[in-house]
Each structure stands twice: as C-alpha cells, then as structure tokens.
Design a protein around this motif. Structure first.
Motif, PDB file in Angstrom:
ATOM      1  N   ALA A 198       0.885  -1.179  -0.036  1.00 17.05           N
ATOM      2  CA  ALA A 198       0.006  -0.123   0.052  1.00 17.05           C
ATOM      3  C   ALA A 198       0.949   1.319   0.199  1.00 17.05           C
ATOM      4  CB  ALA A 198      -1.066  -0.187   1.364  1.00 17.05           C
ATOM      5  N   ASN A 199       2.044   1.090   0.691  1.00 17.00           N
ATOM      6  CA  ASN A 199       2.917   2.425   0.763  1.00 17.00           C
ATOM      7  C   ASN A 199       4.152   2.215   0.251  1.00 17.00           C
ATOM      8  OD1 ASN A 199       3.645   0.637   2.753  1.00 17.00           O
ATOM      9  ND2 ASN A 199       3.982   2.304   4.223  1.00 17.00           N
ATOM     10  N   SER A 200       4.486   2.019  -0.920  1.00 18.52           N
ATOM     11  CA  SER A 200       5.690   1.898  -1.517  1.00 18.52           C
ATOM     12  C   SER A 200       6.760   2.971  -1.504  1.00 18.52           C
ATOM     13  CB  SER A 200       5.776   1.716  -3.071  1.00 18.52           C
ATOM     14  OG  SER A 200       5.097   2.755  -3.849  1.00 18.52           O
ATOM     15  N   GLU A 201       6.237   4.277  -1.246  1.00 19.67           N
ATOM     16  CA  GLU A 201       6.938   5.390  -0.894  1.00 19.67           C
ATOM     17  C   GLU A 201       7.874   5.848  -2.171  1.00 19.67           C
ATOM     18  OE1 GLU A 201       8.854   5.409   2.979  1.00 19.67           O
ATOM     19  OE2 GLU A 201       6.815   4.986   3.916  1.00 19.67           O
ATOM     20  N   VAL A 202       7.453   5.168  -3.455  1.00 17.26           N
ATOM     21  CA  VAL A 202       8.282   5.675  -4.529  1.00 17.26           C
ATOM     22  C   VAL A 202       8.532   7.155  -4.669  1.00 17.26           C
ATOM     23  CG1 VAL A 202       8.553   5.401  -7.035  1.00 17.26           C
ATOM     24  CG2 VAL A 202       8.024   3.700  -5.756  1.00 17.26           C
ATOM     25  N   ASN A 203       7.530   7.858  -4.391  1.00 16.64           N
ATOM     26  CA  ASN A 203       7.443   9.468  -4.724  1.00 16.64           C
ATOM     27  C   ASN A 203       8.448  10.183  -3.354  1.00 16.64           C
ATOM     28  OD1 ASN A 203       6.115   8.920  -2.214  1.00 16.64           O
ATOM     29  ND2 ASN A 203       4.603  10.316  -2.987  1.00 16.64           N
ATOM     30  N   ARG A 204       8.853   9.309  -2.396  1.00 14.52           N
ATOM     31  CA  ARG A 204      10.080   9.763  -1.611  1.00 14.52           C
ATOM     32  C   ARG A 204      11.474   9.666  -1.991  1.00 14.52           C
ATOM     33  NH1 ARG A 204       8.883   7.713   3.853  1.00 14.52           N
ATOM     34  NH2 ARG A 204       9.973   9.070   4.651  1.00 14.52           N
ATOM     35  N   LEU A 205      11.737   9.075  -3.386  1.00 11.30           N
ATOM     36  CA  LEU A 205      13.031   8.762  -3.689  1.00 11.30           C
ATOM     37  C   LEU A 205      13.671  10.016  -4.043  1.00 11.30           C
ATOM     38  CD1 LEU A 205      12.705   5.470  -5.403  1.00 11.30           C
ATOM     39  CD2 LEU A 205      13.369   5.825  -3.115  1.00 11.30           C
ATOM     40  N   GLY A 206      14.999  10.299  -3.687  1.00 11.89           N
ATOM     41  CA  GLY A 206      15.726  11.250  -4.463  1.00 11.89           C
ATOM     42  C   GLY A 206      16.778  10.821  -5.561  1.00 11.89           C
ATOM     43  N   PRO A 207      17.865  11.728  -5.618  1.00 12.03           N
ATOM     44  CA  PRO A 207      18.774  11.110  -6.567  1.00 12.03           C
ATOM     45  C   PRO A 207      19.317   9.907  -6.402  1.00 12.03           C
ATOM     46  CG  PRO A 207      19.285  13.465  -5.838  1.00 12.03           C
ATOM     47  CD  PRO A 207      18.130  12.986  -4.711  1.00 12.03           C
ATOM     48  N   GLY A 208      19.858   9.114  -7.405  1.00 17.97           N
ATOM     49  CA  GLY A 208      20.229   7.690  -7.295  1.00 17.97           C
ATOM     50  C   GLY A 208      19.534   6.987  -6.679  1.00 17.97           C
ATOM     51  N   GLY A 209      17.999   6.977  -6.550  1.00 20.61           N
ATOM     52  CA  GLY A 209      17.050   5.984  -6.179  1.00 20.61           C
ATOM     53  C   GLY A 209      17.110   5.583  -4.709  1.00 20.61           C
ATOM     54  N   ARG A 210      17.738   6.644  -3.905  1.00 19.39           N
ATOM     55  CA  ARG A 210      17.843   6.722  -2.570  1.00 19.39           C
ATOM     56  C   ARG A 210      16.458   7.575  -1.765  1.00 19.39           C
ATOM     57  NH1 ARG A 210      22.900   3.926  -0.649  1.00 19.39           N
ATOM     58  NH2 ARG A 210      24.049   3.769  -2.721  1.00 19.39           N
ATOM     59  N   LEU A 211      16.331   6.999  -0.634  1.00 26.30           N
ATOM     60  CA  LEU A 211      15.432   7.996   0.211  1.00 26.30           C
ATOM     61  C   LEU A 211      15.953   9.149   0.592  1.00 26.30           C
ATOM     62  CD1 LEU A 211      13.496   5.444   2.630  1.00 26.30           C
ATOM     63  CD2 LEU A 211      12.585   6.773   0.671  1.00 26.30           C
ATOM     64  N   ARG A 212      15.297  10.303   0.522  1.00 30.84           N
ATOM     65  CA  ARG A 212      15.876  11.388   1.016  1.00 30.84           C
ATOM     66  C   ARG A 212      16.303  11.395   2.475  1.00 30.84           C
ATOM     67  NH1 ARG A 212      11.830  12.949  -2.422  1.00 30.84           N
ATOM     68  NH2 ARG A 212      10.601  13.160  -0.882  1.00 30.84           N
ATOM     69  N   PRO A 213      17.621  11.787   2.941  1.00 29.15           N
ATOM     70  CA  PRO A 213      17.770  11.709   4.189  1.00 29.15           C
ATOM     71  C   PRO A 213      16.897  12.324   5.374  1.00 29.15           C
ATOM     72  CG  PRO A 213      19.813  12.433   2.891  1.00 29.15           C
ATOM     73  CD  PRO A 213      18.718  12.504   2.127  1.00 29.15           C
ATOM     74  N   ALA A 214      16.131  13.342   5.097  1.00 27.19           N
ATOM     75  CA  ALA A 214      15.333  14.058   6.030  1.00 27.19           C
ATOM     76  C   ALA A 214      13.992  13.155   6.226  1.00 27.19           C
ATOM     77  CB  ALA A 214      14.955  15.394   5.263  1.00 27.19           C
ATOM     78  N   ASP A 215      13.767  12.351   5.144  1.00 26.97           N
ATOM     79  CA  ASP A 215      12.504  11.615   5.247  1.00 26.97           C
ATOM     80  C   ASP A 215      12.879  10.168   5.989  1.00 26.97           C
ATOM     81  OD1 ASP A 215      11.267  13.305   3.588  1.00 26.97           O
ATOM     82  OD2 ASP A 215      11.412  12.127   1.828  1.00 26.97           O
ATOM     83  N   PRO A 216      12.292  10.084   7.186  1.00 24.82           N
ATOM     84  CA  PRO A 216      12.433   8.672   8.079  1.00 24.82           C
ATOM     85  C   PRO A 216      11.707   7.680   7.274  1.00 24.82           C
ATOM     86  CG  PRO A 216      10.609  10.235   9.127  1.00 24.82           C
ATOM     87  CD  PRO A 216      11.569  10.955   7.726  1.00 24.82           C
ATOM     88  N   ARG A 217      12.354   6.611   7.448  1.00 17.34           N
ATOM     89  CA  ARG A 217      11.951   5.169   6.995  1.00 17.34           C
ATOM     90  C   ARG A 217      10.487   4.916   7.454  1.00 17.34           C
ATOM     91  NH1 ARG A 217      16.473   1.074   5.162  1.00 17.34           N
ATOM     92  NH2 ARG A 217      17.617   2.322   3.765  1.00 17.34           N
ATOM     93  N   ARG A 218       9.557   4.261   7.089  1.00 14.54           N
ATOM     94  CA  ARG A 218       8.482   3.588   7.371  1.00 14.54           C
ATOM     95  C   ARG A 218       8.152   2.302   7.272  1.00 14.54           C
ATOM     96  NH1 ARG A 218       3.738   7.472   5.694  1.00 14.54           N
ATOM     97  NH2 ARG A 218       4.741   7.466   3.685  1.00 14.54           N
TER      98      ARG A 218
END
Length: 98
Positions: A68-88
């Motif tokens: 339900a929550n792939s969080e793809v829209n939270r990916l930054g450059p290089g396909g990594r989660l942006r550091p400011a965004d906590p993992r869920r």
C-alpha cells in the motif's frame, strides 16, 4: 494516461494496482470472452488511508494482497530515500476479489 503498477490475471479478468495521477486503487477489469476487450470494472480498494503509491500484488486465499505504501515518490537522486525522510514500515493490504 493511467497505467497499472501490478497486473494479475484472475478468472478471465485483470486485477490492476494503479497509482498514477492520484488514482490510487486496486481495480478488477472484466474482459470479454476473447480476453481482448474490457467490458466492466469494479474498484476493489481505492484511496484508502495508508495509500502512498500502492504497487505490486499477488493473489492468495480469494484476495489480492498488495504493497500500500511503496513510497516511490520519496526517492531522491540515485534512487535513495532522501535523508530528511524517516523510513516507515511497508504496509501490506488485503482486499477480497468480489
């Protein structure tokens, strides 16, 4: 312009996980006998709390299970989660195949 990000064949119909243009849903598309034309559609799950770019699905026990929550829209450059965004934790939802 709507696409499926997870597509399954089930008893002469297609089960699609869709997440484009704010259309977050899991839908069942009924096909004609040839399997080449959609003749009907039912939304199995749509715009639910917890939806964040739903994706990928499987069928089990008469239900569709999907992320339900792939969080793809939270990916930054290089396909990594942006550091400011906590993992869920990922949320797996289940909807009956009515």
């Amino acid at each position: 312009d709507c696409y499926a990000d997870g597509l399954l064949w089930h008893q002469g119909s297609l089960i699609a996980v869709q997440n484009s243009r704010g259309l977050d849903r899991v839908a069942r598309f009924y096909l004609d006998e040839s399997g080449r034309r959609v003749i009907g559609m039912t939304v199995l799950a749509g715009r639910l709390a917890g939806f964040d770019e739903p994706t990928t699905a499987t069928l089990a026990g008469g239900a569709c299970l999907f992320i339900a929550n792939s969080e793809v829209n939270r990916l930054g450059p290089g396909g990594r989660l942006r550091p400011a965004d906590p993992r869920r934790d990922f949320l797996i939802m289940r909807t009956p195949l009515q």
